[in-house]
Design an enzyme around this catalytic site. Structure first.
Site, short mmCIF file in Angstrom:
data_model
loop_
_atom_site.label_atom_id
_atom_site.label_comp_id
_atom_site.label_asym_id
_atom_site.label_seq_id
_atom_site.Cartn_x
_atom_site.Cartn_y
_atom_site.Cartn_z
N PHE A 67 -39.44 -0.90 -25.22
CA PHE A 67 -38.47 -1.34 -24.96
C PHE A 67 -37.07 -0.77 -24.08
CE2 PHE A 67 -39.21 -4.11 -28.71
CZ PHE A 67 -38.60 -5.60 -28.85
N GLU A 68 -36.51 -1.20 -23.49
CA GLU A 68 -35.80 0.03 -22.78
C GLU A 68 -34.90 1.08 -23.42
OE1 GLU A 68 -32.87 -1.95 -20.49
OE2 GLU A 68 -33.94 -4.00 -21.45
N ALA A 69 -34.34 0.69 -24.61
CA ALA A 69 -33.90 1.53 -25.86
C ALA A 69 -35.33 3.16 -25.99
CB ALA A 69 -32.85 0.90 -26.38
N ASN B 241 -30.34 -0.34 -15.16
CA ASN B 241 -29.61 0.57 -16.57
C ASN B 241 -31.04 1.96 -16.07
OD1 ASN B 241 -28.33 -0.72 -18.31
ND2 ASN B 241 -30.26 -1.42 -19.71
N THR C 66 -34.90 6.29 -22.44
CA THR C 66 -34.45 5.09 -21.68
C THR C 66 -35.44 5.00 -20.28
OG1 THR C 66 -32.82 4.16 -22.07
CG2 THR C 66 -33.38 3.50 -19.78
#
Lengths: 327, 258
Positions: free
Chosen positions: B50-52, A129, B81
């Site tokens: 958190f990665e979001a 990601n 991100t």
């Protein structure tokens, strides 16, 4: 380590400079409906979808794309599950950059689509990601790559299209992740004006960079607001008008996914999706009932419980955001 | 004796790893439950990301997605991100918290495919943010059910780096120095990693289990340098907070450990 994945969505930054030079910066009315926006996508295009997992997914747009039977696209699947899965179900794309696919995270995996990916029907290039985020960021910066410190030494690196390089200042080994310039991006936002100025509340994921990196940007929005919303508070502009090609009013357009601060995801419906996807036949019925036989997204919303269901999901969202409880 | 299931045990034991005033990047499921429990009991000042994009939330209930509204409940920032990954790359994140389908003795993780890459027997989701977390966070913690299929000598695909091929391999590959696997918590035991060989070592065994149970469920050569300690079982307080406040809807704690 040599990487062997296919490089997708890459362009020379000078070619992109020429493209962006010619792109109109005029404040013109870009309002259109979903059908017109879907028509902006051409055969072979590289498509990037905004949001993350089950959050802020432009579902209304994806349903219309499936009904339009678009094929042979390339896609970015960056913790994208509901969107990737629907696009895969419609056999929409043949090549993809993937970092996280076929799993509704804590809810489980759609079996039929897992099988579809296992069949090799879609050619994949692997990334993390972070790598995908940085690929968009490199493009957003008008560059051809960024040096990063992840993926090194792994099979994720091997099956990517990244290359190793040595830092000229420190001698550190970095991984160069290539810029990703999508042909089309579709991003669902909380509010937009008719020119495309767009407001996203909550986590941004990579959407601001995706909008900068993409040749065409389609915005679907919960509501249309006057330009004063941005003129009075310019920090509200997550994505500015000059990057945007189309604005589509799509209230509840992320259902059954989660629109932060507006409505929570419909966990029951997503579970129904997963249940249907345990078997080819039931999944086909599910897609027919929910997408192909619906004349538009409103019909789908009505079939899923309409205003009552939406009000319930708004209440759930308020419980999480305001009350701190859930269900 | 308290009654608890495997998942509850894993969450409670994992929650004790965190010192207060440290920072963590987390995903959904068991790891997230462990961090939430730690936030309520042991590390009230732990910085959760958190990665979001969510930073410093006060987690109200189990998130379903790494980007859903629960991850940003009373958060102090909702960035991107890249913001999150750059924070890890700059060295700000102490712990990352991962799962995986296969793990080898150097703590390398497979969450991509079983079988041949092009024609896999099973396709899993892939890296997500796991590779970034494990490449750049200071300490990698894994919480996974113990099984012979998971703990294996030969993994089919290295999605996420552990110590790769052993001492010095991470540095040689170019990964950030002084990072790597730290602990693995399963339903049977806690494993660590040997300083010298970078291999997985048995540290403590959970109540009711023996070395033999661990060996029988492990298809890799596990180092046993000294007699393993006995894990402290979940306390009444841990179980109460876990059941009543962390996961009252039993999204995680009633799953099967397999």
């Amino acid at each position: 380590m040599e990487s062997i994945g296919e490089l997708l969505g890459f362009h020379h930054p000078d070619e992109m400079r020429e493209f962006f030079r010619k792109k109109s910066k005029k404040m013109t009315n870009k309002l259109m409906d979903l059908k017109e926006a879907v028509a902006l996508i051409n055969e072979g295009d590289y498509l990037s979808i905004g949001g993350f997992g089950t959050v802020r997914v432009p579902t209304a747009f994806i349903h219309e794309l499936l009904r339009a039977k678009k094929k042979n696209l390339q896609a970015a699947c960056f913790t994208s599950n509901v969107d990737t899965d629907l696009l895969a179900a419609g056999k929409t794309f043949t090549k993809a950059d993937v970092s996280y696919i076929i799993n509704f995270e804590a809810l489980g995996a759609p079996k039929v689509l897992k099988k579809y990916f296992e069949s090799g029907a879609i050619e994949l290039t692997e990334w993390s990601n972070g790598a995908m985020g940085w690929r968009y960021k490199a493009a957003a910066m008008g560059l051809s790559y960024l040096p990063v410190r992840s993926m090194l030494g792994t099979d994720t690196q091997k099956y990517s299209a990244a290359k190793e390089l040595t830092c000229p200042f420190t001698g550190i080994k970095y991984l160069a992740v290539p810029a990703l310039y999508p042909d089309v991006a579709v991003i669902h936002v909380h509010a937009a004006d008719i020119y495309g100025n767009s407001y996203i509340k909550g986590v941004l994921v990579a959407d601001a960079d995706i909008a900068k990196a993409s040749k065409k940007v389609i915005i679907t929005t919960e509501k249309i607001v006057p330009t004063e919303f941005f003129r009075d508070n310019p920090q509200n502009t997550t994505i500015p008008f000059y990057q945007v090609d189309a604005v589509v009013a799509a209230p509840y357009g992320s259902y059954p996914c989660n629109m932060p601060y507006e409505y929570f995801m419909d966990v029951d419906h997503l579970r129904e999706f997963l249940k249907a996807a345990e078997d080819e036949k039931t999944f086909e019925e599910f897609l027919n009932n929910n997408i192909y036989s619906c004349k538009d997204f409103y019909e789908y919303l009505d079939n899923c419980g309409g205003i009552r269901r939406i009000e319930y999901l708004k209440d759930l969202e308020n419980q999480i955001i305001v009350e701190g409880g859930l269900r | 004796m308290n009654n608890y299931n495997d998942i509850e045990l894993m969450i409670c034991v994992a929650s004790r790893i965190f010192e207060d005033d440290t920072s963590v990047s987390v995903g959904t499921g068991i790891p997230c439950a462990a961090v939430m429990l730690a936030q309520k009991l042991y590390a009230p000042n732990i910085l959760i990301t958190f990665e979001a994009g969510a930073v410093a939330p006060i987690l109200p209930a189990m998130p379903i997605s790494v980007g859903d509204s629960a991850t940003m409940h009373k958060a102090l920032q909702t960035g991107s991100t890249c913001d999150q990954m750059e924070m890890i790359q700059r060295g700000l994140i102490d712990y990352c918290f991962l799962g995986g389908a296969q793990i080898d003795m150097y703590g390398n993780i497979n969450s991509t495919v079983i079988g041949d890459y092009k024609k896999p027997k099973v396709r899993f989701p892939g890296s997500g943010g796991a590779n970034d977390f494990a490449s750049m966070a200071w300490r990698i913690v894994m919480v996974v059910p113990h099984s012979i299929r998971r703990f294996t000598n030969k993994i089919d695909f290295i999605t996420t780096p552990g110590y790769l091929t052993g001492p010095g391999a991470r540095e040689k590959a170019g990964l950030a120095p002084n990072t790597g696997p730290y602990k693995i918590i399963t339903n049977l035991a806690v494993m660590g990693f040997d300083e010298e060989t970078k291999r997985m070592t048995l540290e403590s065994i959970h109540p009711g289990y023996t070395i033999d149970d661990v060996q029988k469920n492990t298809d890799l050569e596990l180092l046993i340098k000294q007699p393993p300690k006995k894990t402290e079982p979940p306390t009444q307080e841990e179980l109460r907070v876990l059941r009543e406040e962390v996961d009252p809807f039993k999204a995680v704690i009633e799953r099967k450990a397999e």
